[in-house]
Write a protein that holds these residues in place. Structure first.
Motif, PDB file in Angstrom:
ATOM      1  N   TYR A 195       0.863  -1.177   0.000  1.00 50.20           N
ATOM      2  CA  TYR A 195       0.000   0.000   0.000  1.00 50.20           C
ATOM      3  C   TYR A 195       0.900   1.226   0.000  1.00 50.20           C
ATOM      4  O   TYR A 195       1.865   1.299   0.770  1.00 50.20           O
ATOM      5  CB  TYR A 195      -0.902   0.007   1.232  1.00 50.20           C
ATOM      6  N   LEU A 196       0.610   2.181  -0.845  1.00 49.76           N
ATOM      7  CA  LEU A 196       1.447   3.363  -0.943  1.00 49.76           C
ATOM      8  C   LEU A 196       0.603   4.577  -1.314  1.00 49.76           C
ATOM      9  O   LEU A 196      -0.529   4.446  -1.808  1.00 49.76           O
ATOM     10  CB  LEU A 196       2.559   3.174  -1.966  1.00 49.76           C
ATOM     11  N   ILE A 197       1.170   5.739  -1.053  1.00 52.57           N
ATOM     12  CA  ILE A 197       0.536   7.003  -1.423  1.00 52.57           C
ATOM     13  C   ILE A 197       1.167   7.473  -2.718  1.00 52.57           C
ATOM     14  O   ILE A 197       2.396   7.572  -2.829  1.00 52.57           O
ATOM     15  CB  ILE A 197       0.714   8.051  -0.320  1.00 52.57           C
ATOM     16  N   VAL A 198       0.347   7.749  -3.701  1.00 50.56           N
ATOM     17  CA  VAL A 198       0.835   8.190  -5.013  1.00 50.56           C
ATOM     18  C   VAL A 198       0.115   9.477  -5.397  1.00 50.56           C
ATOM     19  O   VAL A 198      -0.946   9.807  -4.861  1.00 50.56           O
ATOM     20  CB  VAL A 198       0.599   7.113  -6.099  1.00 50.56           C
ATOM     21  N   GLY A 199       0.717  10.197  -6.346  1.00 47.99           N
ATOM     22  CA  GLY A 199       0.097  11.414  -6.860  1.00 47.99           C
ATOM     23  C   GLY A 199       0.293  12.639  -5.999  1.00 47.99           C
ATOM     24  O   GLY A 199      -0.367  13.666  -6.220  1.00 47.99           O
ATOM     25  N   SER A 200       1.200  12.603  -5.014  1.00 44.95           N
ATOM     26  CA  SER A 200       1.438  13.766  -4.163  1.00 44.95           C
ATOM     27  C   SER A 200       2.289  14.791  -4.902  1.00 44.95           C
ATOM     28  O   SER A 200       3.166  14.441  -5.703  1.00 44.95           O
ATOM     29  CB  SER A 200       2.135  13.361  -2.866  1.00 44.95           C
ATOM     30  N   ASP A 201       2.047  16.063  -4.603  1.00 46.28           N
ATOM     31  CA  ASP A 201       2.837  17.132  -5.191  1.00 46.28           C
ATOM     32  C   ASP A 201       4.275  17.023  -4.705  1.00 46.28           C
ATOM     33  O   ASP A 201       4.534  16.840  -3.514  1.00 46.28           O
ATOM     34  CB  ASP A 201       2.248  18.493  -4.803  1.00 46.28           C
ATOM     35  N   ALA A 202       5.233  17.138  -5.624  1.00 38.74           N
ATOM     36  CA  ALA A 202       6.640  16.935  -5.279  1.00 38.74           C
ATOM     37  C   ALA A 202       7.178  18.017  -4.367  1.00 38.74           C
ATOM     38  O   ALA A 202       8.145  17.800  -3.633  1.00 38.74           O
ATOM     39  CB  ALA A 202       7.487  16.873  -6.554  1.00 38.74           C
ATOM     40  N   VAL A 203       6.573  19.216  -4.386  1.00 41.61           N
ATOM     41  CA  VAL A 203       7.067  20.341  -3.576  1.00 41.61           C
ATOM     42  C   VAL A 203       6.304  20.455  -2.271  1.00 41.61           C
ATOM     43  O   VAL A 203       6.874  20.477  -1.178  1.00 41.61           O
ATOM     44  CB  VAL A 203       6.988  21.653  -4.374  1.00 41.61           C
ATOM     45  N   TYR A 204       4.975  20.523  -2.361  1.00 46.44           N
ATOM     46  CA  TYR A 204       4.158  20.770  -1.179  1.00 46.44           C
ATOM     47  C   TYR A 204       3.642  19.489  -0.522  1.00 46.44           C
ATOM     48  O   TYR A 204       3.159  19.529   0.606  1.00 46.44           O
ATOM     49  CB  TYR A 204       2.970  21.664  -1.541  1.00 46.44           C
ATOM     50  N   GLY A 205       3.688  18.364  -1.211  1.00 47.38           N
ATOM     51  CA  GLY A 205       3.170  17.131  -0.648  1.00 47.38           C
ATOM     52  C   GLY A 205       1.666  17.066  -0.589  1.00 47.38           C
ATOM     53  O   GLY A 205       1.101  16.205   0.084  1.00 47.38           O
ATOM     54  N   SER A 206       0.991  17.968  -1.266  1.00 47.71           N
ATOM     55  CA  SER A 206      -0.468  18.002  -1.229  1.00 47.71           C
ATOM     56  C   SER A 206      -1.040  17.051  -2.277  1.00 47.71           C
ATOM     57  O   SER A 206      -0.343  16.590  -3.183  1.00 47.71           O
ATOM     58  CB  SER A 206      -0.975  19.422  -1.485  1.00 47.71           C
ATOM     59  N   GLY A 207      -2.341  16.794  -2.146  1.00 46.49           N
ATOM     60  CA  GLY A 207      -2.988  15.879  -3.071  1.00 46.49           C
ATOM     61  C   GLY A 207      -2.590  14.443  -2.770  1.00 46.49           C
ATOM     62  O   GLY A 207      -2.166  14.100  -1.674  1.00 46.49           O
ATOM     63  N   GLY A 208      -2.716  13.611  -3.744  1.00 46.94           N
ATOM     64  CA  GLY A 208      -2.340  12.217  -3.570  1.00 46.94           C
ATOM     65  C   GLY A 208      -3.463  11.387  -2.993  1.00 46.94           C
ATOM     66  O   GLY A 208      -4.451  11.899  -2.454  1.00 46.94           O
ATOM     67  N   HIS A 209      -3.318  10.100  -3.120  1.00 45.84           N
ATOM     68  CA  HIS A 209      -4.304   9.168  -2.602  1.00 45.84           C
ATOM     69  C   HIS A 209      -3.619   7.847  -2.281  1.00 45.84           C
ATOM     70  O   HIS A 209      -2.501   7.575  -2.723  1.00 45.84           O
ATOM     71  CB  HIS A 209      -5.433   8.948  -3.608  1.00 45.84           C
ATOM     72  N   VAL A 210      -4.287   7.025  -1.488  1.00 41.96           N
ATOM     73  CA  VAL A 210      -3.758   5.726  -1.109  1.00 41.96           C
ATOM     74  C   VAL A 210      -4.122   4.712  -2.181  1.00 41.96           C
ATOM     75  O   VAL A 210      -5.272   4.630  -2.610  1.00 41.96           O
ATOM     76  CB  VAL A 210      -4.315   5.277   0.248  1.00 41.96           C
ATOM     77  N   ALA A 211      -3.133   3.939  -2.612  1.00 39.29           N
ATOM     78  CA  ALA A 211      -3.344   2.914  -3.634  1.00 39.29           C
ATOM     79  C   ALA A 211      -2.743   1.602  -3.148  1.00 39.29           C
ATOM     80  O   ALA A 211      -1.908   1.573  -2.239  1.00 39.29           O
ATOM     81  CB  ALA A 211      -2.714   3.335  -4.964  1.00 39.29           C
TER      82      ALA A 211
END
Length: 421
Positions: A195-211
């Motif tokens: 299980y990992l978090i993907v789609g996070s913003d590379a600078v702010y770490g915002s967004g993303g979801h668990v996959a």
């Protein structure tokens, strides 16, 4: 001397029959990971920015002093902050620790994987190479003996294979859907599934979801974490941890200009029959996430002691009541089954039950009772206010009762006088 063995002013707090929210305070500010020791107590690792050292600490049980288990070989002129990640090497009852230094133009900075013996503090260098451009997001020791390191941003997942007592094979990038995903953050293995978090913003770490990486190698979203079902506040998943049969997600709000960010912890519980083959192909069959702890200060590491049912959380900086307390972290302890809110805490550990929950562990659902809902709506913390109002409320109730009885008596008297003789 009140100073601990690591040179800081860390303070231990003993625990009684009920879980005490504050376990350790006055920790160095860069502590990130927390692990439960099989012998009791906790392992805490991270970076002390004041002393510029990378540490693996041992927090003994029963309020004893914090001890320095290992100090990793690290030197810098103070220009960058290294990353220190730690996880269990369960077959050997030891620890894996990854030290990542910010890369330089000459390739001198290294990313090194160590094994640390908790009994002696002995460090064994297993593998080392020039630091990759993207920093690591997690450290995962798999059941097959390999160690995985997902890199943030556009980086892949690196695998250290064939780890024995003295060395691991050099890190190699994986060619999988999970490795090719961008914006990776936390990662954990649960019952053979990643299980990992993907789609996070590379600078702010915002967004993303668990996959979740399914048995066929594809990635599937676990659930939508765009809003919490209790408060409805948006948040950004950043760290994953496994605790018993639950999956814990640490989410962060955007950091302010001082680097502080409030965060929360959400827990996925597994559905009935989650160990079936059908659930394995569906990503584990998890229930919707529920809030475990809300409004923490820069939360990072999470660990669960399955024996006592205790959830441990590392706060990297203690921010309370809008007063900035730099260079101070803490470890909080909660009932793993509870639902807490630390928004109104004046000091570290002063958390209360989320509205709608009560009991010593904040795990009793009070939303079915009107009276209990009224009490929980007051956050169960304003005991002094209710105590002050109680005499007045009782007096008012007595006056209303007396007035009602007098009115009833007058009505009965008038009826007797008007009755025919």
């Amino acid at each position: 001397d009140d100073r601990s063995a690591d040179g800081s002013d860390a303070t231990a707090h003993t625990r009684g029959a009920e879980v005490m929210p504050l376990y350790f305070d006055n920790l160095p500010d860069g502590m990130r990971d927390v692990l439960v020791s099989r012998q009791g107590g906790l392992f805490i690792s991270g970076f002390d920015s004041r002393r510029r050292v990378c540490l693996v600490l041992y927090a003994p049980p029963f309020g004893e002093r914090l001890l320095t288990l290992a100090e990793l070989p690290y030197h810098d002129p103070g220009g960058h902050t290294p990353t220190v990640l730690t996880t269990h090497d369960r077959p050997r009852n030891q620890l894996y620790t990854l030290l990542y230094q910010q890369p330089d133009n000459l390739g001198v900075a290294q990313m090194a994987l160590y094994r640390i013996d908790p009994a002696s503090g002995t460090q064994t260098l297993l593998a080392s190479a020039s630091s990759p451009f993207w920093p690591p997001a997690a450290l995962v020791a798999r059941d097959d003996g390999s160690v995985l390191v997902p890199l943030r941003g556009l980086g892949p997942i690196l695998a250290y294979d064939g780890c024995n007592a003295t060395a691991c094979a050099p890190a190699r990038p994986l060619a999988t859907a999970a490795s090719n995903a961008t914006g990776k953050a936390g990662m954990v293995e649960v019952h053979g599934l990643l299980y990992l978090i993907v789609g996070s913003d590379a600078v702010y770490g915002s967004g993303g979801h668990v996959a979740v990486e399914l048995p066929d190698g594809s990635l599937a979203p676990l659930a939508d974490l765009s809003a919490d079902r209790h408060s409805g506040r948006p948040h950004n998943p950043a760290i994953l941890a496994r605790g018993g049969s639950s999956l814990y997600v640490v989410s962060h709000e955007l950091a302010d200009e001082y680097g502080f960010a409030l965060g929360s912890i959400h827990a996925y519980a597994r559905r009935a029959g989650a160990n079936s083959s059908a659930c394995a192909h569906a990503g584990g069959c998890w229930l919707p996430p529920a809030t475990a702890v809300a409004s923490l200060s820069n939360p990072h590491g999470v660990a669960v002691d399955e024996g006592s049912g205790t959830l441990y959380v590392v706060e990297q900086n203690s921010l309370r009541a809008y007063s900035y307390a730099l260079f101070s972290g803490d470890v909080l302890s909660f009932c793993a089954s509870g639902h807490y809110d630390c928004a109104r805490a004046q000091n570290a550990g002063e958390c209360e039950c989320i509205p709608g929950y009560g009991g010593p562990c904040c795990d009793v659902d009070l939303r079915g009772s009107l009276l209990a809902w009224l009490v929980s709506a007051a956050h169960l913390a304003n005991v002094g206010l209710w105590s002050a109002l109680l005499p007045s409320l009782l007096a008012a109730a007595m006056l209303i009762r007396i007035a009602y009885r007098r009115r009833a008596a007058r009505g009965d008297g008038g009826a007797r006088r008007g009755a025919p003789r």
